[in-house]
Design an enzyme around this catalytic site. Structure first.
Site, PDB file in Angstrom:
ATOM      1  N   GLU A 274       0.902  -0.942  -0.450  1.00 16.59           N
ATOM      2  CA  GLU A 274       0.028  -0.392   0.216  1.00 16.59           C
ATOM      3  C   GLU A 274       0.701   1.215   0.342  1.00 16.59           C
ATOM      4  O   GLU A 274       1.326   1.495   0.817  1.00 16.59           O
ATOM      5  CB  GLU A 274      -1.102  -0.545   1.015  1.00 16.59           C
ATOM      6  CG  GLU A 274      -2.148   0.918   1.206  1.00 16.59           C
ATOM      7  CD  GLU A 274      -2.312   1.961   1.738  1.00 16.59           C
ATOM      8  OE1 GLU A 274      -1.787   3.351   1.374  1.00 16.59           O
ATOM      9  OE2 GLU A 274      -2.000   1.877   3.182  1.00 16.59           O
ATOM     10  N   CYS A 308      -2.039   8.724   2.652  1.00 16.29           N
ATOM     11  CA  CYS A 308      -2.170   8.490   1.653  1.00 16.29           C
ATOM     12  C   CYS A 308      -3.196   8.887   0.202  1.00 16.29           C
ATOM     13  O   CYS A 308      -3.068   8.428   0.007  1.00 16.29           O
ATOM     14  CB  CYS A 308      -1.714   7.115   1.256  1.00 16.29           C
ATOM     15  SG  CYS A 308      -2.602   5.639   2.376  1.00 16.29           S
TER      16      CYS A 308
END
Ligand code: UN1
Length: 517
Positions: A274, A308
């Site tokens: 990720e 993010c």
């Protein structure tokens, strides 16, 4: 709008530390037992990014510590995998309860160590609690399919087994939730794990681990969740190369993921990555602009631009560009920056000086490439700490710098003529995590969600790019790494699939009609 020199009350710090069992020097190693903190060993200091002051020291794990914790996780796996999944789920339910009990103190610790504003600190702990609840339910739903065999008196089905020791590498910006996404799910699936948190968020990791250790201890199951802390990437590299860890789940930068992914692939391990995002919001001419402004502001300024999922690019239909830009700039100017624990603060600090420098460099480069600075762009001096202004840069077309993710509150706004152009611009970056469109029109929304629409792992309509719920699978495409964590059927990444065929007849028919012996 910035508040004055920040002072964190000593008593506040003490009460958080007391409740969570932290002290001036803390051990960063926990396997079956916590290793005693040897004050002479190598230390890592945890700083408060809002003041620049040291919060406490953490003793780093040595290579021997890593060995011990990993071996203990391997040992623990032998017992843990035998426990029925719903029983493992019950332990994770109790873990969620323990985090509920300490929600307030844990939330404050997030504010102290990584600078989250109060509601976001609490929100992160809530995300941990939510995933524990989810994992508890999931422990009764690790379903496999059954198939009809082409052979008579045969049964065919698939089942899911745990993998073993899962290595978890996490970043500073979600120091507890991302670990919990991995650990709660990995645990109900029957795995044990070793966690290497960011060197910038060690106290939060230790507090989370203390609570987990206490709950596991009540069930004689310590060793299921282990912790190691290192100053640099050395232990992360060891994990990536460690054949005893069939799965490495890593959250962080693209370069980190590229290294980890290659090393893990070389040994035929699995990795769940990720990595970076470069998320965009498209605002169409039929959008509810008030809604869009709120979505953009939270997406771009929330967590000081250090998610993010942070909104980094806005593509706005030129018919509503001026109105949106004017309103957004006005909203940005009212954002209170300061002590993340003060009531009303909406933007805390960046994590450290390095981030402030990256912010300044990007703002300068964007202007060099032709971007027009509309608001922000400067460091904010609050007498210590790493504060910057939330920043908007207007561009007439996408710039090269917009290909890159800078972990800071910098937002580019670019005009578009159509939904097609918005989708093209949005997809034209190496990353593919989150995306959104604001529109009141069904056609725009459906185009955005179609196979030729957003190429990201997350695609939202009339919602910003950040703040996903735990129930969905979280992750993205391209350089974001392709992994999926958290909800939906992400649990499958933590298990191995086994296809089983059973013959309950008296003959041995072969598939595909093959005749033999
Ligand atoms: C991250 O920044 O690594 O969707 C995770 C969100 C949060 C998780 C972010 N629930 O913004």
């Amino acid at each position: 709008m910035a508040s004055n020199v920040i002072q964190i009350q000593k008593s506040e710090l003490e009460s958080v530390f007391n409740e969570l069992g932290l002290s001036a020097v803390n051990s960063g190693t926990c396997g079956k037992e916590w290793k005693k903190a040897d004050p002479k060993a190598e230390k890592l200091t945890s700083y408060n990014p809002a003041t620049g002051e040291a919060l406490a020291d953490v003793i780093c794990s040595t290579e021997e510590d890593y060995e011990k914790v990993t071996q203990e996780a391997q040992e623990a796996f032998k017992e843990w995998r035998k426990l029925p999944a719903p029983k493992r789920g019950e332990i994770i339910r109790q873990l969620g309860e323990a985090y509920r009990e300490h929600k307030e103190a844990l939330g404050k610790l997030h504010s102290l160590e990584v600078g989250k504003i109060t509601s976001e600190g609490l929100g992160e702990v809530q995300e941990v609690i939510d995933i524990c609840d989810f994992a508890t339910g999931l422990s009764r739903q690790l379903y496999g399919l059954t198939m009809h065999s082409e052979r008579p008196e045969h049964r065919m089905y698939e089942q899911w087994h745990p993998l073993g020791v899962v290595g978890i590498i996490t970043a500073f910006n979600f120091p507890s939730a991302v670990w919990a996404w991995n650990s709660a799910i990995a645990a109900v699936c029957g795995n044990t794990m070793v966690w290497k948190p960011s060197e910038k968020a060690t106290l939060t990791a230790i507090a989370m681990q203390r609570i987990a250790h206490r709950v596991l201890e009540q069930h004689g199951m310590t060793g299921v969740m282990g912790l190691v802390i290192s100053k640099d990437k050395s232990l992360g590299e060891k994990m990536a190369a460690d054949k005893r860890m069939p799965l490495i789940s890593a959250t962080g930068s693209v370069p980190m993921g590229r290294e980890v992914g290659q090393v893990v692939a070389k040994r035929f391990g699995k990795s769940l990555l990720e990595l970076g995002g470069n998320n965009a919001i498209i605002v169409m001419d039929d959008a509810d602009l008030d809604l869009a402004i709120r979505g953009i502001a939270f997406g771009a300024v929330g967590t000081a631009g250090q998610r993010c999922t942070t909104t980094r690019r806005v593509f706005v239909h030129k018919k509503v560009q001026k109105e949106l830009v004017d309103k957004l700039v006005a909203a940005y100017k009212t954002i209170p920056i300061g002590n993340p624990m003060d009531n009303g603060t909406l933007m805390g600090p960046l994590i450290d000086e390095g981030s402030v420098q990256a912010y300044e460099k990007t703002v300068a480069e964007a202007q060099k490439q032709g971007g027009k600075l509309l608001t922000g762009g400067k460091r904010v001096d609050l007498g210590g700490g790493s504060f910057v202004e939330p920043t908007i840069i207007e561009v007439s077309k996408p710039l090269d710098i917009m290909q890159h993710e800078t972990f800071a509150p910098i937002l580019y706004i670019c005009p578009i003529d159509s939904i097609e152009q918005g989708i093209d611009f949005q997809n034209d970056v190496p990353q593919g995590l989150s995306s959104a469109v604001f529109t009141e029109g069904m056609k725009n929304a459906e185009q955005f969600l179609s196979a030729w629409g957003s190429d990201c792992g997350i695609a939202n309509v009339n919602i910003g790019t950040s703040g996903a719920e735990i129930g969905g699978a979280f992750g993205g495409e391209k350089e974001t790494g392709g992994g999926r964590e958290s909800g939906s059927d992400s649990w499958k990444a933590y298990m191995r699939r086994q296809t089983c065929t059973l013959n309950y007849g008296k003959s041995l028919p072969l598939a595909q009609g093959v005749e033999f012996l």
